[in-house]
Design a protein around this motif. Structure first.
Motif, PDB file in Angstrom:
ATOM      1  N   LYS A  40      -2.906  67.128 -63.205  1.00 26.67           N
ATOM      2  CA  LYS A  40      -4.111  67.944 -63.046  1.00 26.67           C
ATOM      3  C   LYS A  40      -5.302  67.077 -62.656  1.00 26.67           C
ATOM      4  O   LYS A  40      -6.142  67.484 -61.846  1.00 26.67           O
ATOM      5  CB  LYS A  40      -4.415  68.707 -64.332  1.00 26.67           C
ATOM      6  CG  LYS A  40      -5.603  69.656 -64.203  1.00 26.67           C
ATOM      7  CD  LYS A  40      -5.769  70.478 -65.460  1.00 26.67           C
ATOM      8  CE  LYS A  40      -6.884  71.490 -65.398  1.00 26.67           C
ATOM      9  NZ  LYS A  40      -7.988  71.272 -64.526  1.00 26.67           N
ATOM     10  N   THR A  41      -5.358  65.872 -63.190  1.00 26.52           N
ATOM     11  CA  THR A  41      -6.466  64.970 -62.869  1.00 26.52           C
ATOM     12  C   THR A  41      -6.516  64.677 -61.374  1.00 26.52           C
ATOM     13  O   THR A  41      -7.583  64.741 -60.759  1.00 26.52           O
ATOM     14  CB  THR A  41      -6.328  63.655 -63.652  1.00 26.52           C
ATOM     15  OG1 THR A  41      -6.305  63.947 -65.039  1.00 26.52           O
ATOM     16  CG2 THR A  41      -7.468  62.704 -63.344  1.00 26.52           C
ATOM     17  N   ILE A  42      -5.379  64.406 -60.777  1.00 23.20           N
ATOM     18  CA  ILE A  42      -5.361  64.100 -59.343  1.00 23.20           C
ATOM     19  C   ILE A  42      -5.702  65.333 -58.519  1.00 23.20           C
ATOM     20  O   ILE A  42      -6.483  65.256 -57.576  1.00 23.20           O
ATOM     21  CB  ILE A  42      -4.001  63.507 -58.924  1.00 23.20           C
ATOM     22  CG1 ILE A  42      -3.851  62.133 -59.558  1.00 23.20           C
ATOM     23  CG2 ILE A  42      -3.891  63.429 -57.404  1.00 23.20           C
ATOM     24  CD1 ILE A  42      -2.563  61.442 -59.229  1.00 23.20           C
ATOM     25  N   VAL A  43      -5.144  66.465 -58.876  1.00 25.26           N
ATOM     26  CA  VAL A  43      -5.466  67.702 -58.143  1.00 25.26           C
ATOM     27  C   VAL A  43      -6.968  67.964 -58.217  1.00 25.26           C
ATOM     28  O   VAL A  43      -7.604  68.274 -57.209  1.00 25.26           O
ATOM     29  CB  VAL A  43      -4.660  68.895 -58.692  1.00 25.26           C
ATOM     30  CG1 VAL A  43      -5.133  70.198 -58.070  1.00 25.26           C
ATOM     31  CG2 VAL A  43      -3.167  68.701 -58.433  1.00 25.26           C
ATOM     32  N   ASP A  44      -7.549  67.816 -59.400  1.00 26.33           N
ATOM     33  CA  ASP A  44      -8.994  68.032 -59.562  1.00 26.33           C
ATOM     34  C   ASP A  44      -9.804  67.022 -58.749  1.00 26.33           C
ATOM     35  O   ASP A  44     -10.799  67.376 -58.113  1.00 26.33           O
ATOM     36  CB  ASP A  44      -9.398  67.945 -61.038  1.00 26.33           C
ATOM     37  CG  ASP A  44      -8.874  69.105 -61.861  1.00 26.33           C
ATOM     38  OD1 ASP A  44      -8.427  70.116 -61.267  1.00 26.33           O
ATOM     39  OD2 ASP A  44      -8.899  68.998 -63.101  1.00 26.33           O
ATOM     40  N   GLU A  45      -9.384  65.752 -58.763  1.00 29.03           N
ATOM     41  CA  GLU A  45     -10.110  64.712 -58.029  1.00 29.03           C
ATOM     42  C   GLU A  45     -10.012  64.914 -56.521  1.00 29.03           C
ATOM     43  O   GLU A  45     -10.983  64.703 -55.803  1.00 29.03           O
ATOM     44  CB  GLU A  45      -9.599  63.323 -58.410  1.00 29.03           C
ATOM     45  CG  GLU A  45      -9.936  62.912 -59.824  1.00 29.03           C
ATOM     46  CD  GLU A  45     -11.431  62.708 -60.040  1.00 29.03           C
ATOM     47  OE1 GLU A  45     -12.142  62.298 -59.108  1.00 29.03           O
ATOM     48  OE2 GLU A  45     -11.887  62.973 -61.164  1.00 29.03           O
ATOM     49  N   ILE A  46      -8.852  65.331 -56.044  1.00 26.35           N
ATOM     50  CA  ILE A  46      -8.691  65.591 -54.602  1.00 26.35           C
ATOM     51  C   ILE A  46      -9.601  66.745 -54.187  1.00 26.35           C
ATOM     52  O   ILE A  46     -10.183  66.733 -53.106  1.00 26.35           O
ATOM     53  CB  ILE A  46      -7.219  65.914 -54.261  1.00 26.35           C
ATOM     54  CG1 ILE A  46      -6.340  64.675 -54.421  1.00 26.35           C
ATOM     55  CG2 ILE A  46      -7.082  66.512 -52.861  1.00 26.35           C
ATOM     56  CD1 ILE A  46      -6.490  63.618 -53.362  1.00 26.35           C
ATOM     57  N   SER A  47      -9.762  67.730 -55.062  1.00 23.78           N
ATOM     58  CA  SER A  47     -10.586  68.900 -54.759  1.00 23.78           C
ATOM     59  C   SER A  47     -12.078  68.616 -54.878  1.00 23.78           C
ATOM     60  O   SER A  47     -12.886  69.328 -54.293  1.00 23.78           O
ATOM     61  CB  SER A  47     -10.225  70.049 -55.695  1.00 23.78           C
ATOM     62  OG  SER A  47      -8.869  70.380 -55.545  1.00 23.78           O
ATOM     63  N   ALA A  48     -12.457  67.595 -55.635  1.00 22.66           N
ATOM     64  CA  ALA A  48     -13.871  67.270 -55.843  1.00 22.66           C
ATOM     65  C   ALA A  48     -14.482  66.719 -54.555  1.00 22.66           C
ATOM     66  O   ALA A  48     -13.805  66.123 -53.729  1.00 22.66           O
ATOM     67  CB  ALA A  48     -14.013  66.257 -56.973  1.00 22.66           C
ATOM     68  N   SER A  49     -15.780  66.906 -54.410  1.00 24.24           N
ATOM     69  CA  SER A  49     -16.446  66.479 -53.185  1.00 24.24           C
ATOM     70  C   SER A  49     -16.956  65.041 -53.242  1.00 24.24           C
ATOM     71  O   SER A  49     -17.238  64.452 -52.215  1.00 24.24           O
ATOM     72  CB  SER A  49     -17.607  67.412 -52.868  1.00 24.24           C
ATOM     73  OG  SER A  49     -18.528  67.401 -53.943  1.00 24.24           O
ATOM     74  N   SER A  50     -17.068  64.450 -54.419  1.00 23.63           N
ATOM     75  CA  SER A  50     -17.639  63.110 -54.504  1.00 23.63           C
ATOM     76  C   SER A  50     -16.584  62.083 -54.896  1.00 23.63           C
ATOM     77  O   SER A  50     -15.574  62.400 -55.514  1.00 23.63           O
ATOM     78  CB  SER A  50     -18.772  63.084 -55.527  1.00 23.63           C
ATOM     79  OG  SER A  50     -18.270  63.381 -56.810  1.00 23.63           O
ATOM     80  N   THR A  51     -16.827  60.837 -54.501  1.00 18.96           N
ATOM     81  CA  THR A  51     -15.991  59.713 -54.893  1.00 18.96           C
ATOM     82  C   THR A  51     -16.894  58.546 -55.245  1.00 18.96           C
ATOM     83  O   THR A  51     -18.042  58.492 -54.826  1.00 18.96           O
ATOM     84  CB  THR A  51     -15.023  59.282 -53.770  1.00 18.96           C
ATOM     85  OG1 THR A  51     -15.793  58.932 -52.624  1.00 18.96           O
ATOM     86  CG2 THR A  51     -14.035  60.367 -53.427  1.00 18.96           C
ATOM     87  N   GLY A  52     -16.374  57.604 -56.000  1.00 17.85           N
ATOM     88  CA  GLY A  52     -17.146  56.431 -56.402  1.00 17.85           C
ATOM     89  C   GLY A  52     -16.623  55.188 -55.722  1.00 17.85           C
ATOM     90  O   GLY A  52     -16.034  55.256 -54.648  1.00 17.85           O
ATOM     91  N   ILE A  53     -16.789  54.030 -56.386  1.00 15.81           N
ATOM     92  CA  ILE A  53     -16.397  52.767 -55.761  1.00 15.81           C
ATOM     93  C   ILE A  53     -15.394  51.975 -56.599  1.00 15.81           C
ATOM     94  O   ILE A  53     -15.141  50.822 -56.323  1.00 15.81           O
ATOM     95  CB  ILE A  53     -17.628  51.894 -55.462  1.00 15.81           C
ATOM     96  CG1 ILE A  53     -18.421  51.643 -56.742  1.00 15.81           C
ATOM     97  CG2 ILE A  53     -18.474  52.496 -54.363  1.00 15.81           C
ATOM     98  CD1 ILE A  53     -19.525  50.607 -56.592  1.00 15.81           C
ATOM     99  N   THR A  54     -14.803  52.566 -57.618  1.00 13.00           N
ATOM    100  CA  THR A  54     -13.807  51.859 -58.416  1.00 13.00           C
ATOM    101  C   THR A  54     -12.488  51.789 -57.658  1.00 13.00           C
ATOM    102  O   THR A  54     -12.300  52.455 -56.636  1.00 13.00           O
ATOM    103  CB  THR A  54     -13.577  52.577 -59.754  1.00 13.00           C
ATOM    104  OG1 THR A  54     -12.998  53.858 -59.490  1.00 13.00           O
ATOM    105  CG2 THR A  54     -14.862  52.749 -60.540  1.00 13.00           C
TER     106      THR A  54
END
Length: 80
Positions: A40-54
């Motif tokens: 679920k974490t990956i599905v949610d992250e793929i759907s999110a519009s923002s990303t960071g630098i880690t």
């Protein structure tokens, strides 16, 4: 296959597996793909519009970039 650190977390490994699946589908010239995941974490992250630098977000960005190469494709999961 690239050599990855043994210290990667399970979540990072899941992103690496997704990235390899995306690369494979791209190499085969596939379209209209549905990538079903059990994270679920990956599905949610793929759907999110923002990303960071880690390091985690570097993998996320690569997955999003490859996913954008597929027309009518999506990442989804069914979680109970």
């Amino acid at each position: 296959m690239p050599q990855y650190s043994k210290k990667l977390t399970n979540l990072a490994w899941a992103f690496v597996c997704l990235l390899h699946g995306l690369l494979w589908a791209h190499d085969l010239g596939l379209e209209n793909m549905m990538f079903e995941l059990d994270s679920k974490t990956i599905v949610d992250e793929i759907s999110a519009s923002s990303t960071g630098i880690t390091d985690f977000n570097v993998l996320l960005s690569k997955c999003k970039a490859f996913l954008s190469n597929f027309s009518n494709s999506m990442v989804y999961g069914e979680f109970h």
